[in-house]
Design an enzyme around this catalytic site. Structure first.
Site, PDB file in Angstrom:
ATOM      1  N   ASP B  36       0.808  -1.221   0.000  1.00 14.04           N
ATOM      2  CA  ASP B  36       0.000   0.000   0.000  1.00 14.04           C
ATOM      3  C   ASP B  36       0.840   1.270   0.000  1.00 14.04           C
ATOM      4  O   ASP B  36       0.314   2.354  -0.247  1.00 14.04           O
ATOM      5  CB  ASP B  36      -0.959   0.001   1.200  1.00 14.04           C
ATOM      6  CG  ASP B  36      -2.029  -1.088   1.063  1.00 14.04           C
ATOM      7  OD1 ASP B  36      -2.069  -1.730   0.000  1.00 14.04           O
ATOM      8  OD2 ASP B  36      -2.802  -1.299   2.011  1.00 14.04           O
ATOM      9  N   ASP B 279     -14.495  32.888 -36.389  1.00 15.33           N
ATOM     10  CA  ASP B 279     -13.812  31.621 -36.658  1.00 15.33           C
ATOM     11  C   ASP B 279     -14.217  30.523 -35.674  1.00 15.33           C
ATOM     12  O   ASP B 279     -13.770  29.391 -35.783  1.00 15.33           O
ATOM     13  CB  ASP B 279     -12.292  31.796 -36.742  1.00 15.33           C
ATOM     14  CG  ASP B 279     -11.711  32.327 -35.464  1.00 15.33           C
ATOM     15  OD1 ASP B 279     -12.497  32.714 -34.583  1.00 15.33           O
ATOM     16  OD2 ASP B 279     -10.476  32.357 -35.348  1.00 15.33           O
ATOM     17  N   LEU B 415     -10.858  23.760 -37.200  1.00 13.89           N
ATOM     18  CA  LEU B 415     -10.769  25.165 -37.553  1.00 13.89           C
ATOM     19  C   LEU B 415     -10.419  25.295 -39.028  1.00 13.89           C
ATOM     20  O   LEU B 415     -10.876  26.186 -39.711  1.00 13.89           O
ATOM     21  CB  LEU B 415      -9.711  25.842 -36.690  1.00 13.89           C
ATOM     22  CG  LEU B 415      -9.381  27.303 -37.057  1.00 13.89           C
ATOM     23  CD1 LEU B 415     -10.571  28.203 -36.881  1.00 13.89           C
ATOM     24  CD2 LEU B 415      -8.234  27.796 -36.212  1.00 13.89           C
TER      25      LEU B 415
END
Lengths: 434, 514
Positions: B36, B279, B415
């Protein structure tokens, strides 16, 4: 808490510590084992912690879908509301539907499954019967209450040896078993060298596919390629094989000694040995020399991690002229690493197990030039201005054998070179080519 | 028993570690086997913290089981108190130690260490990381703020910020951003907890007029308790996105008794204008699939839909505790929320939703990568790269700017979509041309037709294309060709059309144009 134990070698007493151990558990060796044996799948039977451990430790997020998974036990299992064996069978069925290409399914025991004594051996037997060994089902324990990091591989290899099915024992027996997973490229180099030495019927353990393993019998000799294989060695010996004693194939000296031990066992002539190893030995020395200026005279402290630490320390000291402050190992198999310990300079501290806080105190007091330690400790040391090397890289990088000797040196040199670059300090004692 | 390859959350004791590591003066003694201790690296390697988390593990071994693991625990407790001298000691067990039933809380009380001990009961086999963190924070606050009385005179503009933790997604920067915003608006931030707080700070929580819950997953329980016990109201609008930030500030001002804002504009805020600018037209109705923790997933859906003009085609969380909130949010987008902690279910849902952008955790990042769909990470669980060196909040106006960039950049190929439409016959933009920055090696092949983007399960067998249809498909720019192929095949499979002709291609185009 820390009592010295007498050891037979000349390195003084061993520091034995109990306290917080900061070492991965055996489950983590799945991370390289699943890549080594591409048709195997490792199913951890454990808790959410186990799943989170493997995910975090492996950075498995870089794989789309790894060849390991966790069967997470939940409250219903523990409360006895569900039969865990039935539950496991269902999980396995689901898994095999999804991944029908699996040829070996490995059930891996964890801390919680060990504590509740969930019998994975019985489960494996039942599943083997149910699926007629297609896939073959094996089991071993990688639990953190019994194993550290590399010991998971040890338990797995031992299970592989013990699980050798009777029906494939009919083949030609292996002359030599090379035990301990090596990167494929290293394995290929070793196979070529052993073939050139005239040694036939060499088997690597683990093999690259789950079904290749020649019979092992009284005529079989085995050599360990990794120092952490106590259980595997015992399993091989109970199958009749006998061990070839040697140091481990790290660096030019280690690789030569390792091959020499094999060559001697198989009666290879000195001239042939020389002919086969001369060129790679020269290359190994040459490659190592590039990095020696960065490391020679440096004081190095090794925290326990993989049990490879005694071999790494021997290499650092003898081939790179480093000064070793402390060699930590999670466990020392005294017989298997006797050769390594004997080659360490007198007075080197050796520690087995750890109390991490006390060890950190010792380390800070010594102000080493380089600390080899686990991932949990590295950045905090760096933040204190100490230079570290992640020990996990020694488990993941091909470092064994002649052609990797330079790479091994570079692993130690890189953090020191980086420190030089970032602090604007000049290069080391001598100018290093490129 | 449940099969899992990836897990969205760790066990509850990791949640407790996150609280301990967030605070100062707290040390956590965790009864646990050595495996652990891996959890340390979450903080030192993934978050790149300079110190180890303040946790001592007992790391008991098999041989201890025969003896007394309780003694191992007690020794570790004493040593930790001696060494670290904490102001408060947390004690608890991990999953394996829970089976041993050593009762860390009871044992710690018998030790007579001179430090307040807060015992944690975190049922590992039922609960998970976020729950463990919330419970630990609640226990600590209850312990330190439980006995104190609230002052009679409290400045109405004083408040606390609750919820940010170590390993939280951009929590470090969110706190800076939100504190700055609040202070600009005349609020007095007293205590931020748990991140950066000490036990003494927790005792000061009731001294403020009200609480602000930034991360309900961590602080909701605590805020409710503070309300019940000390009568402290709390604000839980999460200021992620421009609109939510405005709403948050308005509510905070109202709670602080300050007049309402006249002008809610913020000069640092650019995302609204960027989203409106011409845009960004190509962003219209981009299909986005969202999965993560509840706070970030709900906020992401709102931003996507209301601030960027995306279409939310999937929304879900791995946190069952917040299923109701996520379901309610999903209803607003006309979809059904996905509540699951099985990443394979998420993968299936992503395939079915055919998104053009995935917003998720590291898991979704890899699913999206495999499917070649752009993706941005919006929520834990995270990777080392989600702790960037730069200032990168998600909350407040600056957070909205960061989010705009982080989500729109993966779509940047889009884009160029309309530009490339215009220049489709240009020698530079055909699919055989190399990337423009590699002009010197013009013969290099561009990564042509990365499609199929998503292979829907509905298509059982590959659908054949006529030669003419294939030729026509090639005329479509390469970066949308995969989508066109996929949509056409989906359409053909749905209608049982075989093979696909030019006609089918345009029928599908008409069908999906909607």
């Amino acid at each position: 808490m820390n009592q010295p134990l007498p050891t037979p070698c000349n390195t003084g007493s061993t520091i034995r510590q109990r306290g917080q151990h900061e070492v991965f558990c055996g489950l983590t060796s799945i991370i390289w084992l699943h890549r080594k044996i591409p048709d195997a799948f490792f199913l951890v039977v454990g808790s959410r912690t186990c799943a989170h451990l493997i995910q975090s430790a492996a950075g498995v997020m870089i794989f789309s879908e790894p060849r390991f998974a966790t069967a997470i036990m939940d409250e219903r299992d523990l409360a006895g509301m569900a039969d865990m064996h039935d539950e496991l069978d269902e999980v396995v069925e689901k898994l095999l539907e999804r991944r029908p290409e699996i040829r070996m399914l490995v059930l891996v025991g964890s801390c919680p499954s060990e504590v509740i004594k969930f019998d994975l051996g019985r489960a494996a037997e039942r599943l083997n019967a149910r699926y007629a060994s297609r896939p073959r089902v094996l089991c071993y324990s990688g639990s953190g209450i019994e194993t550290t990091f590399t010991q998971g591989e040890d338990n797995f290899l031992a299970a592989l040896v013990r699980g050798l099915p009777g029906d494939i024992r009919s083949g030609r027996p292996a002359q030599l078993v090379v035990a301990g997973s090596l990167a494929d490229v290293v394995e290929d180099q070793m196979a070529r060298l052993l073939a050139d030495l005239g040694i036939e019927d060499v088997v690597f353990l683990p093999g690259r596919s789950s079904d290749v393993l020649a019979p092992i019998g009284p005529q079989t000799r085995y050599v360990l390629a990794q120092p952490y294989l106590g259980a595997t060695a015992a399993a091989l010996e109970s199958a009749g094989a006998r061990r070839i004693d040697g140091i481990f194939p790290l660096g030019e000296e280690g690789t030569t000694a390792w091959l020499q031990a094999i060559a001697t066992t198989f009666g290879v002539s000195a001239s042939r040995f020389e002919a086969v190893t001369a060129a790679p030995r020269r290359r190994a020395r040459e490659a190592t020399a590039h990095y020696r200026p960065w490391i020679e005279g440096k004081r190095i402290f090794l925290f326990p991690d993989s049990q490879m630490e005694p071999s790494l320390a021997r290499y650092l000291n003898r081939e790179l002229d480093a000064e070793i402050i402390e060699v930590g190992s999670p466990y020392l198999h005294r017989e298997h690493v006797a050769g390594e310990l004997a080659m360490l300079p007198p007075g080197v501290s050796i520690s087995e197990g750890q109390d991490v806080e006390v060890q950190i105190d010792r380390c800070r007091a010594a102000r080493p030039d380089l600390i080899v330690c686990g991932m949990g400790l590295a950045n905090p040391f760096e933040a204190q201005g100490l230079v570290t090397k992640w020990s996990i890289e020694f488990a993941f990088t091909p470092i064994q054998g002649y052609e990797q000797a330079g790479d091994l040196a570079e692993l130690f040199a890189r953090p020191l070179m980086r420190q030089g670059l970032l602090s604007g300090a000049a290069s080391p004692s001598r100018r290093v080519a490129s | 028993m449940k099969l899992t390859m990836w897990t969205y959350e760790g066990p509850p004791h990791v949640g407790a570690m996150r609280i301990a590591a967030s605070m100062t003066g707290v040390h956590y003694v965790l009864h646990a086997p050595q495996g652990d201790t891996y959890a340390d690296l979450l903080f030192t390697m993934i978050e790149r913290r300079q110190s180890r988390p303040p946790v001592t593990y007992t790391t008991f071994q098999a041989r201890d089981l025969a003896g007394s693991t309780a003694d191992v625990f007690k020794t570790a407790c004493r040593d930790a108190v001696d060494r670290f001298q904490p102001e408060a000691l947390l004690v608890g067990a991990s999953c394996t130690a829970e089976l041993l039933q050593d009762d860390p809380g009871g044992l710690a009380k018998t030790l007579d260490v001179d430090v307040p001990v807060v015992a944690l009961e975190l049922p590992s086999y039922q609960k998970k990381e976020a729950w463990g963190a919330a419970e630990t924070f609640y226990r600590l606050v209850r312990h330190f703020a439980g006995g104190v009385s609230r002052p009679s005179e409290i400045a109405p503009n004083s408040c606390n910020i609750l919820g940010p933790t170590a390993l939280g997604f951009r929590n470090r920067d969110d706190v800076v951003e939100i504190r700055r915003l609040l202070e600009e608006h005349g609020l007095d931030v007293r205590v931020v907890a748990p991140l950066g707080a000490s036990p003494a700070d927790l005792a000061r929580l009731p001294d403020a007029a009200f609480n602000i819950v930034l991360y309900p997953e961590i602080a909701d329980v605590t805020a409710r308790w503070l309300k019940k016990t000390h009568g402290m109201p709390f604000l839980s609008t999460v200021p992620i996105g421009v609109q939510a930030t405005r709403a948050f500030l308005a509510e905070a001002r109202a709670m602080a008794g300050l007049p309402a804002m006249v002008d809610a504009s913020n000069e640092q805020e650019r995302s609204t204008w960027y989203a409106k600018s011409v845009d960004s037209n190509y962003l219209t109705n981009k299909r986005v699939f969202i999965f993560g923790d509840a706070t970030h997933a709900i906020a992401a859906a709102r931003i996507a839909s209301r601030e960027l003009g995306f279409k939310v085609c999937g929304l879900g969380t791995y946190m069952r505790e917040f299923a109701r909130d996520v379901r309610e949010a999903a209803e607003q987008y006309g979809i059904e929320a996905l509540i699951t902690d099985d990443h394979l279910d998420v993968e299936q849902a992503i395939i079915a939703a055919r998104p053009e952008l995935v917003l998720g955790t590291q898991m979704e990042r890899h699913i999206a990568k495999r499917m070649r769909v752009p993706c941005a990470v919006i929520s834990a669980p995270v990777h080392v790269q989600d702790f960037p060196a730069r200032y990168s909040p998600q909350m407040g106006f600056e957070g909205a700017n960061v989010i705009f960039d982080a989500w729109v950049h993966p779509l940047m190929m889009g884009l160029e979509e309309h530009l490339l439409q215009m220049f489709r016959d240009d020698f530079e933009f055909n699919d055989g041309a190399a990337a423009s920055h590699l002009h010197e090696t013009g013969t290099a092949k561009a990564p042509v037709d990365a499609a199929p983007i998503i292979m829907p399960d509905a298509v059982d067998q590959p659908v054949g294309w006529t030669v003419e249809a294939e030729k026509e498909l090639k005329k479509i720019p390469f970066f949308v060709r995969g989508k066109a192929r996929r949509n056409t095949e989906l359409f053909a499979a749905g209608k049982g059309i075989q093979p696909i002709t030019v006609e089918t291609l345009y029928d599908a185009k008409a069908h999906f144009a909607r």
